[in-house]
Design a protein around this motif. Structure first.
Motif, PDB file in Angstrom:
ATOM      1  N   GLU A  77       0.871  -1.172   0.000  1.00 37.44           N
ATOM      2  CA  GLU A  77       0.000   0.000   0.000  1.00 37.44           C
ATOM      3  C   GLU A  77       0.909   1.223   0.000  1.00 37.44           C
ATOM      4  O   GLU A  77       1.871   1.276   0.758  1.00 37.44           O
ATOM      5  CB  GLU A  77      -0.896   0.007   1.232  1.00 37.44           C
ATOM      6  N   PRO A 123       0.520   8.692  -1.463  1.00 36.68           N
ATOM      7  CA  PRO A 123       0.794   9.379  -2.730  1.00 36.68           C
ATOM      8  C   PRO A 123       2.270   9.733  -2.929  1.00 36.68           C
ATOM      9  O   PRO A 123       2.793   9.591  -4.033  1.00 36.68           O
ATOM     10  CB  PRO A 123      -0.083  10.637  -2.644  1.00 36.68           C
ATOM     11  N   VAL A 141      -2.340  -1.554 -10.823  1.00 41.63           N
ATOM     12  CA  VAL A 141      -2.599  -0.492  -9.861  1.00 41.63           C
ATOM     13  C   VAL A 141      -4.076  -0.468  -9.511  1.00 41.63           C
ATOM     14  O   VAL A 141      -4.936  -0.570 -10.378  1.00 41.63           O
ATOM     15  CB  VAL A 141      -2.174   0.884 -10.443  1.00 41.63           C
ATOM     16  N   ARG A 142      -4.359  -0.322  -8.212  1.00 37.56           N
ATOM     17  CA  ARG A 142      -5.728  -0.203  -7.721  1.00 37.56           C
ATOM     18  C   ARG A 142      -5.799   1.049  -6.855  1.00 37.56           C
ATOM     19  O   ARG A 142      -4.990   1.229  -5.951  1.00 37.56           O
ATOM     20  CB  ARG A 142      -6.072  -1.441  -6.898  1.00 37.56           C
ATOM     21  N   LEU A 143      -6.752   1.914  -7.135  1.00 40.11           N
ATOM     22  CA  LEU A 143      -6.955   3.124  -6.366  1.00 40.11           C
ATOM     23  C   LEU A 143      -8.240   2.962  -5.565  1.00 40.11           C
ATOM     24  O   LEU A 143      -9.268   2.603  -6.127  1.00 40.11           O
ATOM     25  CB  LEU A 143      -7.064   4.336  -7.299  1.00 40.11           C
ATOM     26  N   GLU A 144      -8.164   3.187  -4.273  1.00 39.76           N
ATOM     27  CA  GLU A 144      -9.343   3.142  -3.412  1.00 39.76           C
ATOM     28  C   GLU A 144      -9.530   4.507  -2.781  1.00 39.76           C
ATOM     29  O   GLU A 144      -8.575   5.122  -2.328  1.00 39.76           O
ATOM     30  CB  GLU A 144      -9.166   2.108  -2.294  1.00 39.76           C
ATOM     31  N   LEU A 173      -7.524  11.379 -13.561  1.00 43.98           N
ATOM     32  CA  LEU A 173      -6.955  10.111 -14.023  1.00 43.98           C
ATOM     33  C   LEU A 173      -6.968   9.955 -15.547  1.00 43.98           C
ATOM     34  O   LEU A 173      -6.293   9.088 -16.082  1.00 43.98           O
ATOM     35  CB  LEU A 173      -7.707   8.933 -13.389  1.00 43.98           C
TER      36      LEU A 173
END
Length: 103
Positions: free
Chosen positions: A39, A42, A70-73, A93
């Protein structure tokens, strides 16, 4: 430095039966593939970006396949995220990849 948070795992063969069960959000990894997972804050993503030229040099010298998943939560899981915030993030994005969007 972000390297402290990176875990490298030895990939194992998929489970018998094709591995159709839940994976906890992780992709099944094929044999003979190594992966690192962490994790990131930024600022750590910026550090990763700084490391990309070196990674590309290694890829060019060794002809090894190199991919990022890539996974953005966003959100805390208990409160709905304002749709205007989602739209603003998706706009930011757009320059990364057209398919990289919050749904």
């Amino acid at each position: 430095m972000a390297a402290k948070a990176v875990r490298i795992k030895v990939a194992s063969a998929p489970p018998p039966g094709g591995g159709s069960g839940p994976t906890g959000g992780r992709r099944p990894v094929a044999t003979n593939i190594r992966s690192a997972e962490a994790e990131f804050e930024p600022s750590q993503l910026q550090d990763l970006g700084d490391a990309v030229p070196r990674l590309l040099d290694i890829k060019a010298k060794t002809n090894v396949s190199l991919r990022f998943h890539v996974r953005l939560e966003i959100g805390d899981g208990s409160t709905a995220v304002d749709p205007a915030v989602i739209a603003e993030i998706n706009k930011a994005l757009e320059s990364v990849a057209g398919t990289f969007r919050l749904e």
